[in-house]
Design a protein around this motif. Structure first.
Motif, short mmCIF file in Angstrom:
data_model
loop_
_atom_site.label_atom_id
_atom_site.label_comp_id
_atom_site.label_asym_id
_atom_site.label_seq_id
_atom_site.Cartn_x
_atom_site.Cartn_y
_atom_site.Cartn_z
N UNK A 187 0.85 -1.20 0.00
CA UNK A 187 0.00 0.00 0.00
C UNK A 187 0.88 1.24 0.00
N UNK A 188 0.44 2.25 -0.74
CA UNK A 188 1.18 3.50 -0.83
C UNK A 188 0.63 4.51 0.17
N UNK A 189 1.51 5.03 1.03
CA UNK A 189 1.12 6.04 2.01
C UNK A 189 1.85 7.35 1.70
N UNK A 190 1.57 7.90 0.52
CA UNK A 190 2.13 9.17 0.06
C UNK A 190 3.65 9.15 -0.03
N UNK A 193 5.96 3.29 0.69
CA UNK A 193 5.16 2.07 0.48
C UNK A 193 5.28 1.19 1.71
N UNK A 194 4.20 0.54 2.08
CA UNK A 194 4.22 -0.34 3.25
C UNK A 194 3.61 -1.69 2.89
N UNK A 195 4.26 -2.75 3.37
CA UNK A 195 3.71 -4.09 3.18
C UNK A 195 2.59 -4.30 4.18
N UNK A 196 1.44 -4.71 3.70
CA UNK A 196 0.29 -4.97 4.58
C UNK A 196 -0.16 -6.41 4.41
#
Length: 293
Positions: A187-190, A193-196
């Motif tokens: 997921x992109x958080x501006x 990117x973070x693995x969810x």
């Protein structure tokens, strides 16, 4: 003379029988301990579950804390890190790997007693085996409170930072992916990117939630020592990790109030008194004491 010989022979025979009997009793006790440890490992969170879907305490607590669609825990939860380390200690104790040192003539408090490695047999779980290795190799032994701080990296001693277990939530989430409970996404958080790990098998999570709810509603026994040890530990550690509320959120208001009232009954128990009762897991109550002190 013959009579004396017969008496001596009888005496030797009785002694031999006594020795054999003592050896048999010792072997039986050893077997019972092994059986107890084995039962702890093969415990039965849900009797109908296959081995692939049997979860550890750490995985259950993390699963309660994960948001189903988003696939990550609340950013405001600063309790789950230490809570998961407490889960590891209790899991190892329930599997017969750890116990508290004997309290001696002058009874020590739970938080003053050291954690001792009872068995270094592999558990099959990488995180548990890593924690067990640290505990086994550390001399002199440390207390429960110290181990929670060391394993979570919250110690003030820079020479002991190597004890920290890193990326615990991510590693537990990957375990749940392998068990078919979660999946992996990016997921992109501006700015990054973070693995969810969103939920894919809602049946297992619903079964977990129902187990927690039933333990304080339909299956409430009003006595912690008649409760399943794993379920009791799950409730207390989920509360310490600030994720227990998630299991009660779907309930109606009257059920929610009753369930939380009974949870508070468990939270108000005094670990020192409870640990002195027969057939208890002292290390579990020491972990509870570490979070409620």
């Amino acid at each position: 003379m013959t009579s004396l010989t017969q008496r001596n022979s009888g005496l030797v025979q009785r002694r031999t029988e006594a020795i054999r009997s003592a050896a048999a009793d010792k072997e039986k006790e050893s077997g019972e301990e092994e059986d107890e440890a084995r039962r702890g490992e093969e415990d039965d969170d849900d009797k109908g579950d296959s081995k692939e879907t049997r979860l550890t305490l750490m995985e259950e607590v993390l699963l309660l804390g994960l948001k189903d669609r988003e696939g990550y825990t609340s950013f405001w939860n600063d309790c789950i890190s230490s809570g998961l380390r407490g889960c590891m200690l209790v899991e190892l104790a329930l599997r017969g790997r750890l116990h508290l040192e004997a309290c001696g003539v002058r009874r020590k408090s739970l938080l003053a007693r050291k954690v001792i490695c009872k068995s270094d047999a592999p558990t099959g779980d990488v995180l548990l085996d890593e924690a067990l290795k640290h505990i086994k190799e550390t001399q002199p032994p440390e207390t429960v409170q110290s181990w929670i701080e060391l394993l979570s990296g919250e110690t003030w001693n820079p020479l002991k930072l190597h004890y920290q277990l890193r990326n615990v939530r991510e590693r537990l989430a990957k375990n749940l992916v392998e068990k078919g409970v979660l999946t992996t996404e990016k997921q992109n958080f501006l700015l990054f990117d973070m693995t969810t790990h969103p939920l894919t098998n809602s049946t297992i999570k619903q079964r977990l939630i129902k187990k927690v709810q039933d333990s304080v509603l339909e299956k409430w026994v009003n006595d912690p020592h008649r409760m399943d040890k794993r379920v009791l530990a799950l409730i207390l550690l989920a509360h310490s990790s600030d994720v227990l509320e998630n299991a009660f959120a779907p309930l109606q208001d009257d059920q929610y109030d009753l369930g939380m009232k009974r949870v508070h009954t468990l939270l108000e128990l005094e670990p020192e008194k409870e640990s002195a009762k027969p057939n208890v897991n002292e290390l579990m109550w020491a972990v509870v004491a570490a979070f409620t002190k």
